[in-house]
Design an enzyme around this catalytic site. Structure first.
Site, PDB file in Angstrom:
ATOM      1  N   GLY A   9      40.738  -6.499   1.329  1.00  0.00           N
ATOM      2  CA  GLY A   9      39.957  -5.812   0.705  1.00  0.00           C
ATOM      3  C   GLY A   9      39.129  -6.459  -0.304  1.00  0.00           C
ATOM      4  N   CYS A  10      38.802  -5.874  -1.602  1.00  0.00           N
ATOM      5  CA  CYS A  10      37.871  -6.653  -2.377  1.00  0.00           C
ATOM      6  C   CYS A  10      38.852  -7.863  -3.022  1.00  0.00           C
ATOM      7  CB  CYS A  10      37.755  -5.648  -3.668  1.00  0.00           C
ATOM      8  SG  CYS A  10      36.898  -6.367  -4.950  1.00  0.00           S
TER       9      CYS A  10
END
Length: 350
Positions: A9-10
């Site tokens: 993810g981020c």
């Protein structure tokens, strides 16, 4: 120092998390495994470049093992979510483990096996070689350090509960990490194995029922009609798994530091060696006596001729015939006869 690349993810939160882990030397956020060179953030965010937000993790293997790094990684991702972590959606936020050292594959595979065993849902985390990695723009590096109130999809409690559990030598062995076989607990396990082997190898081969009871005590799995002739030798026994209708002739040696899987209707000739163990190329590590497991998989309807050697990490698919005296140094597809040193395909079978 070793390196692994993790997408979860981020990358802001992933970097903050791994920066807190003892043994992690340095981290760099960047873009991995896309199809254009030198991407910038807008290229990746558009989902058109094929890249994934990724963290490069440099770690000291004397302090933390790869399996521990990967366990920590699985603590902060949803491994069942495809192209989404938290509020971040799209292929650039997919989860993935990317490696540059082929020796890491066995450890990654073992981690996946253990993680998958926890759930009936299928894990959708990628695991493949690193194709490319481009460091992200400077303002992305240590972003949450520079912007403490910045967005993060990882719950704060995860940062507060970081705990890397120390692994025993037995756990290292099970996880395919380098381990010390002289460890006292492992010696005791082998002592028990040797007790059973000694009893087995002094029982007449005609006493099949009595021998079968010892097979069940010795091996990890025993199928129907297992017939192993004495003398037989192995390291642990519990790492060997037999399906049905398997015959093993005299004086075979199975080094089962890693697991050895034997399928249905397999015939193994005399004095065959199956070696699911390997040693590091580094001289100093070898001098320390360290080793690691590397599974061998023999699938259904395989016939292995006498005096053949099956090396670590090998898979023989269904209906493979191994000529006597062969040294098998790579995996082979179904329906082939192989032979030689190193073994090669002699003919294709119907």
């Amino acid at each position: 120092m070793k390196t692994i690349y993790l997408a979860g993810g981020c990358f802001w939160g992933v970097q903050k998390y791994f920066d807190l882990i003892p043994g992690v030397i340095s981290t760099t956020v960047g873009y991995a495994n896309g199809h254009i060179k030198n991407p910038v953030y807008k290229d990746v965010r558009s989902q058109k470049s094929g890249h994934v937000e990724t963290l490069k993790v440099d770690y000291d293997e004397n302090i933390i093992l790869l399996s521990q790094v990967l366990d920590a990684y699985f603590e902060i991702i949803d491994p069942f979510s495809l192209n989404r972590q938290g509020n971040d959606i799209g292929s650039s936020y997919r989860t993935g483990i990317y490696y540059t050292d082929k020796n890491d594959v066995r450890i990654i595979q073992e981690t996946f096996r253990l993680q998958q065993a926890k759930s009936a849902q299928k894990i959708v985390v990628e695991a493949c070689p690193l194709d490319s990695f481009y460091p992200a723009e400077e303002y992305h590096q240590k972003y949450l350090e520079k912007n403490p109130g910045g967005y993060c999809h990882i719950p704060k409690i995860k940062y507060e509960q970081i705990h890397i559990q120390e692994m025993s030598e037995y756990e290292k062995m099970c996880r395919k990490e380098l381990f010390d076989p002289s460890d006292a607990y492992l010696r005791n396990l082998r002592k028990n194995t040797n007790r059973i082997l000694n009893e087995l190898n002094h029982i007449d081969n005609s006493l099949k029922e009595k021998r079968y009871e010892l097979f069940k005590e010795l091996f990890g799995r025993v199928g129907k009609n297992l017939n192993i002739k004495s003398n037989f030798h192995c390291d642990n026994g519990y790492s060997i798994y037999f399906k049905d209708d398997v015959f093993v002739n005299v004086e075979c040696v199975f080094c089962d530091v890693g697991r050895i899987y034997i399928g249905n209707n397999v015939l193994i000739g005399p004095q065959v060696g199956i070696y699911a163990v390997n040693h590091p190329l580094d001289l100093e590590l070898r001098r320390q006596g360290l080793e690691y497991g590397d599974d061998v998989i023999i699938k259904d309807n395989v016939w292995i001729g006498g005096h053949a050697t099956i090396n670590p990490g090998i898979t023989l698919e269904e209906n493979v015939i191994v000529a006597s005296g062969s040294v098998v140094t790579k995996s082979f597809e179904s329906n082939v006869m192989i032979g030689g040193n190193p073994a090669r395909i002699i003919k294709h079978l119907k």
